[in-house]
Design a protein around this motif. Structure first.
Motif, PDB file in Angstrom:
ATOM      1  N   SER A 117       0.864  -1.207   0.151  1.00  0.00           N
ATOM      2  CA  SER A 117      -0.059   0.099   0.038  1.00  0.00           C
ATOM      3  C   SER A 117       0.667   1.026   0.107  1.00  0.00           C
ATOM      4  CB  SER A 117      -0.786  -0.194   1.177  1.00  0.00           C
ATOM      5  OG  SER A 117      -1.974  -1.042   1.500  1.00  0.00           O
ATOM      6  N   ALA A 118       2.312   1.379  -0.732  1.00  0.00           N
ATOM      7  CA  ALA A 118       2.511   2.401  -0.378  1.00  0.00           C
ATOM      8  C   ALA A 118       2.607   3.463  -1.300  1.00  0.00           C
ATOM      9  CB  ALA A 118       4.649   1.994  -1.203  1.00  0.00           C
ATOM     10  N   ARG A 119       1.416   3.435  -1.848  1.00  0.00           N
ATOM     11  CA  ARG A 119       0.755   4.299  -2.840  1.00  0.00           C
ATOM     12  C   ARG A 119      -0.467   4.376  -2.891  1.00  0.00           C
ATOM     13  NH1 ARG A 119       2.673   4.026  -9.263  1.00  0.00           N
ATOM     14  NH2 ARG A 119       4.989   2.308  -8.920  1.00  0.00           N
ATOM     15  N   ARG A 120      -0.541   4.829  -1.511  1.00  0.00           N
ATOM     16  CA  ARG A 120      -2.460   4.685  -1.502  1.00  0.00           C
ATOM     17  C   ARG A 120      -2.773   6.372  -1.224  1.00  0.00           C
ATOM     18  NH1 ARG A 120      -6.832   1.584   0.822  1.00  0.00           N
ATOM     19  NH2 ARG A 120      -5.154  -0.278   0.776  1.00  0.00           N
ATOM     20  N   SER A 121      -1.636   6.998  -0.666  1.00  0.00           N
ATOM     21  CA  SER A 121      -1.514   8.332  -0.400  1.00  0.00           C
ATOM     22  C   SER A 121      -1.521   8.996  -1.447  1.00  0.00           C
ATOM     23  CB  SER A 121      -0.147   8.155   0.290  1.00  0.00           C
ATOM     24  OG  SER A 121       0.898   8.269   0.056  1.00  0.00           O
ATOM     25  N   HIS A 122      -1.281   8.477  -2.812  1.00  0.00           N
ATOM     26  CA  HIS A 122      -1.162   9.219  -4.128  1.00  0.00           C
ATOM     27  C   HIS A 122      -2.702   9.316  -4.745  1.00  0.00           C
ATOM     28  CE1 HIS A 122       3.049   8.397  -3.401  1.00  0.00           C
ATOM     29  NE2 HIS A 122       3.329  10.118  -4.126  1.00  0.00           N
ATOM     30  N   PHE A 123      -3.544   8.377  -3.996  1.00  0.00           N
ATOM     31  CA  PHE A 123      -4.571   7.860  -4.608  1.00  0.00           C
ATOM     32  C   PHE A 123      -5.486   9.898  -5.327  1.00  0.00           C
ATOM     33  CE2 PHE A 123      -6.289   3.625  -3.785  1.00  0.00           C
ATOM     34  CZ  PHE A 123      -5.504   3.063  -4.367  1.00  0.00           C
ATOM     35  N   THR A 124      -5.595   9.338  -6.411  1.00  0.00           N
ATOM     36  CA  THR A 124      -6.684  10.708  -6.894  1.00  0.00           C
ATOM     37  C   THR A 124      -7.789  10.491  -7.923  1.00  0.00           C
ATOM     38  OG1 THR A 124      -5.315  10.755  -8.635  1.00  0.00           O
ATOM     39  CG2 THR A 124      -4.737  12.129  -7.025  1.00  0.00           C
ATOM     40  N   PRO A 125      -9.225  11.267  -8.333  1.00  0.00           N
ATOM     41  CA  PRO A 125     -10.280  10.612  -9.157  1.00  0.00           C
ATOM     42  C   PRO A 125      -9.644  10.011 -10.561  1.00  0.00           C
ATOM     43  CG  PRO A 125     -10.391  13.006  -7.819  1.00  0.00           C
ATOM     44  CD  PRO A 125      -8.849  12.334  -7.073  1.00  0.00           C
ATOM     45  N   VAL A 126      -9.795   9.174 -10.528  1.00  0.00           N
ATOM     46  CA  VAL A 126      -9.453   8.719 -12.084  1.00  0.00           C
ATOM     47  C   VAL A 126     -10.832   8.261 -12.569  1.00  0.00           C
ATOM     48  CG1 VAL A 126      -7.346   8.008 -11.218  1.00  0.00           C
ATOM     49  CG2 VAL A 126      -8.636   6.670 -11.535  1.00  0.00           C
ATOM     50  N   ASP A 127     -10.312   8.805 -14.294  1.00  0.00           N
ATOM     51  CA  ASP A 127     -12.059   7.915 -15.655  1.00  0.00           C
ATOM     52  C   ASP A 127     -11.165   6.718 -15.688  1.00  0.00           C
ATOM     53  OD1 ASP A 127     -13.506   7.828 -16.999  1.00  0.00           O
ATOM     54  OD2 ASP A 127     -13.305   9.722 -17.819  1.00  0.00           O
ATOM     55  N   PHE A 128     -11.850   5.936 -14.992  1.00  0.00           N
ATOM     56  CA  PHE A 128     -12.252   3.983 -15.649  1.00  0.00           C
ATOM     57  C   PHE A 128     -12.105   3.871 -16.845  1.00  0.00           C
ATOM     58  CE2 PHE A 128     -12.405  -0.368 -13.444  1.00  0.00           C
ATOM     59  CZ  PHE A 128     -11.057  -0.333 -13.959  1.00  0.00           C
ATOM     60  N   ASN A 129     -12.845   5.200 -17.998  1.00  0.00           N
ATOM     61  CA  ASN A 129     -13.777   5.087 -18.653  1.00  0.00           C
ATOM     62  C   ASN A 129     -12.287   5.051 -19.990  1.00  0.00           C
ATOM     63  OD1 ASN A 129     -16.023   4.162 -19.763  1.00  0.00           O
ATOM     64  ND2 ASN A 129     -16.473   6.089 -18.711  1.00  0.00           N
ATOM     65  N   GLN A 130     -11.604   6.213 -19.721  1.00  0.00           N
ATOM     66  CA  GLN A 130     -10.863   6.569 -20.655  1.00  0.00           C
ATOM     67  C   GLN A 130      -9.124   6.138 -20.359  1.00  0.00           C
ATOM     68  OE1 GLN A 130     -10.111   9.838 -22.518  1.00  0.00           O
ATOM     69  NE2 GLN A 130      -8.230   8.110 -22.574  1.00  0.00           N
ATOM     70  N   ILE A 131      -8.616   4.935 -18.794  1.00  0.00           N
ATOM     71  CA  ILE A 131      -8.040   4.108 -18.708  1.00  0.00           C
ATOM     72  C   ILE A 131      -7.947   3.208 -19.720  1.00  0.00           C
ATOM     73  CG2 ILE A 131      -6.821   2.492 -17.071  1.00  0.00           C
ATOM     74  CD1 ILE A 131      -7.622   4.391 -14.882  1.00  0.00           C
ATOM     75  N   ALA A 132      -9.112   2.824 -19.533  1.00  0.00           N
ATOM     76  CA  ALA A 132      -9.336   1.085 -20.741  1.00  0.00           C
ATOM     77  C   ALA A 132      -9.226   1.803 -21.841  1.00  0.00           C
ATOM     78  CB  ALA A 132     -11.358   0.589 -20.244  1.00  0.00           C
ATOM     79  N   ALA A 133     -10.225   2.886 -21.998  1.00  0.00           N
ATOM     80  CA  ALA A 133      -9.947   3.366 -23.896  1.00  0.00           C
ATOM     81  C   ALA A 133      -8.014   3.454 -24.203  1.00  0.00           C
ATOM     82  CB  ALA A 133     -10.221   4.975 -23.752  1.00  0.00           C
ATOM     83  N   ASP A 134      -7.373   4.084 -23.053  1.00  0.00           N
ATOM     84  CA  ASP A 134      -5.978   4.529 -23.339  1.00  0.00           C
ATOM     85  C   ASP A 134      -5.225   3.087 -23.407  1.00  0.00           C
ATOM     86  OD1 ASP A 134      -5.573   6.730 -22.843  1.00  0.00           O
ATOM     87  OD2 ASP A 134      -5.241   7.195 -20.942  1.00  0.00           O
ATOM     88  N   ALA A 135      -5.544   1.690 -22.536  1.00  0.00           N
ATOM     89  CA  ALA A 135      -5.197   0.737 -22.523  1.00  0.00           C
ATOM     90  C   ALA A 135      -5.084  -0.299 -24.388  1.00  0.00           C
ATOM     91  CB  ALA A 135      -5.291  -0.444 -21.736  1.00  0.00           C
ATOM     92  N   VAL A 136      -6.479  -0.133 -24.406  1.00  0.00           N
ATOM     93  CA  VAL A 136      -7.217  -0.525 -25.634  1.00  0.00           C
ATOM     94  C   VAL A 136      -6.346   0.445 -26.926  1.00  0.00           C
ATOM     95  CG1 VAL A 136      -9.427  -0.745 -27.654  1.00  0.00           C
ATOM     96  CG2 VAL A 136      -9.608  -1.512 -24.880  1.00  0.00           C
ATOM     97  N   GLU A 137      -6.219   1.488 -26.981  1.00  0.00           N
ATOM     98  CA  GLU A 137      -5.279   1.857 -28.092  1.00  0.00           C
ATOM     99  C   GLU A 137      -3.647   1.671 -27.906  1.00  0.00           C
ATOM    100  OE1 GLU A 137      -4.164   6.830 -29.065  1.00  0.00           O
ATOM    101  OE2 GLU A 137      -5.425   6.390 -27.554  1.00  0.00           O
TER     102      GLU A 137
END
Length: 455
Positions: A299-319
């Motif tokens: 959990s070293a990165r839990r403090s860096h959590f921010t609001p993210v758009d899952f639609n955009q993440i999936a679109a970038d991965a598909v691309e």
């Protein structure tokens, strides 16, 4: 019940808390009862004093003869002496009334009390009022307050008996609570001792009433679930390392030993070194992936959590994976969610997890098939679904594939190190998401679901 257990009850938090509340309730009880006693007694005496003042004012305003005649009639009408009166001359000699002697102490127009010694009966407490008359005489009016004193005594006895009963019941209740808490703690202690002795499958018992101990037990049980899983993974990793890393290490050592024994040309020596470097880099990549998974699970990165758009993440991965899918003759379809799908998390980790799932789907899909990526929102949750048409994952292996370095028999000869789904599982746990593997008929469907931001 043993003496030792009884002696341990006072040390329990429940017993001490019960005693504290007993003390607070007892103080409140005595304060309330004392206030009621004070107000009731004061009210009754105030009513007596008011009646005496009115009667004194009335009689002191009368003519002496009329006052004397009325007092004689009153004495005849009140043989029990419930409202005794007395009329005295300037020297203190009695003229009329049931009271034949002035009290030893008493001030004018101030209520006081004395014990009236009646020759025909018992001594009675009398509350009286004195008034000096214009002719030098003294008018004394009194009222028997024996009933008020009995009522006072009744209140005091009720206070004592009620307080004693309260203390007794409260003490018994505190002992019962302490005994119950002690028994429950003994059950928890036995369960913990078994777990400490090595039974990691054991769990702390709960009553299902969601009290403080139940909530602590649920947290500890969750910790034990994670500990058991980690211990199982450590054992599995050790076995898988011994099984899977032995082959590349054996090839590396064998190639170097052959190069050492033979007189190779510069070209052959360079090829051997390149092969050894490839094997070493593969091992380094495997260990780097293991370290990254450990970092994610920490959990070293839990403090860096921010609001993210899952639609955009999936679109970038598909691309990113679309050229690889086209190269292998595989169709890649993407269906984003019509609604906003924002999660609280680490965008890079979620992107890497999506890429790992897409890489597996493309890797195991046959040519001319389709890999479908979709995003959906439902009941305050956002779900990423990746569906392929490959051989799928047998139900018996769906938990095992999440272990580090685990590779099923059907995937032994495909490229990879068996850490992709392990990394996805670690990311899902870090983000408190649900990872689910199911059949797609044909193929495999992997779903990654998490709570929407603000849900």
């Amino acid at each position: 019940m043993s003496y030792v257990r009884l002696s341990e009850i006072p040390r329990t938090t429940s017993f001490r808390t019960a005693l504290l509340f007993l003390a607070l309730f007892g103080c409140s009880f005595f304060a309330l009862f004392g206030y009621i006693y004070w107000q009731t007694t004061g009210y009754l005496l105030a009513e007596v004093d008011t009646a005496l003042y009115h009667e004194v004012e009335r009689q002191s305003a009368q003519a002496p003869a009329l006052r004397h005649q009325e007092m004689l009639e009153h004495a005849a009408q009140d043989p029990e002496g419930r409202h005794p009166q007395g009329l005295f001359d300037a020297s203190g000699n009695p003229l009329a009334g049931a009271i034949r002697q002035l009290p030893a102490s008493g001030a004018d127009d101030k209520p006081a009390e004395f014990i009236w010694d009646k020759s025909h009966g018992h001594d009675r407490p009398i509350r009286y009022l004195l008034r000096r008359l214009d002719d030098g005489g003294t008018l004394l009016l009194g009222q028997d307050i024996h009933d008020i004193r009995e009522f006072d005594e009744l209140l005091v006895n009720a206070l004592i008996s009620g307080g004693s009963l309260l203390l007794l019941v409260g003490l018994l209740g505190a002992i019962a609570l302490g005994l119950s808490a002690r028994r429950r703690l003994e059950v928890l202690s036995r369960s913990i001792r078994k777990i400490v002795e090595g039974d990691l499958s054991g769990r702390l018992p709960t009553r299902g009433n969601n009290d403080d101990i139940d909530r602590i037990a649920e947290v500890v049980n969750g910790m034990l679930d994670a500990l058991e899983r980690l211990m199982s993974e450590v054992k599995g990793v050790c076995d898988d390392i011994a099984h899977d890393l032995r082959t590349p290490l054996t090839r590396l050592i064998a190639g170097l030993e052959r190069a050492q024994r033979r007189s190779l040309s510069p070209q052959a020596c360079g090829a051997t070194i390149d092969t050894a470097l490839g094997e070493a880099k593969g091992l380094m990549q495997t260990f780097s992936a293991l370290l990254r998974i450990s970092e994610i699970e920490g959990s070293a990165r839990r403090s860096h959590f921010t609001p993210v758009d899952f639609n955009q993440i999936a679109a970038d991965a598909v691309e990113l994976f679309e050229p690889l899918a086209q190269e292998r003759g595989i169709g890649l379809a993407f269906h984003p969610s019509a609604d906003a799908c924002r999660l609280l998390g680490d965008a890079q980790l979620l992107f890497d997890a999506t890429c790992n799932l897409l890489d597996n789907a493309i890797k195991f899909s046959p040519e001319q098939s389709t890999v479908t990526v979709s995003i959906s929102t439902r009941e305050q949750h956002c779900t990423l679904s990746i569906r392929d048409q490959g051989p799928g994952i047998p139900e018996a292996e769906r938990e095992a594939v999440l272990r580090r370095l685990y590779r099923g028999e059907s995937s032994r000869h495909t490229p990879g190190n068996g850490l992709g789904l392990s990394m996805v599982s670690a990311v899902a746990r870090l983000h408190e998401m649900r990872l689910q593997i199911s059949d797609a008929h044909p193929g495999c469907q992997v779903q990654l679901s998490g709570a929407l931001q603000g849900a």
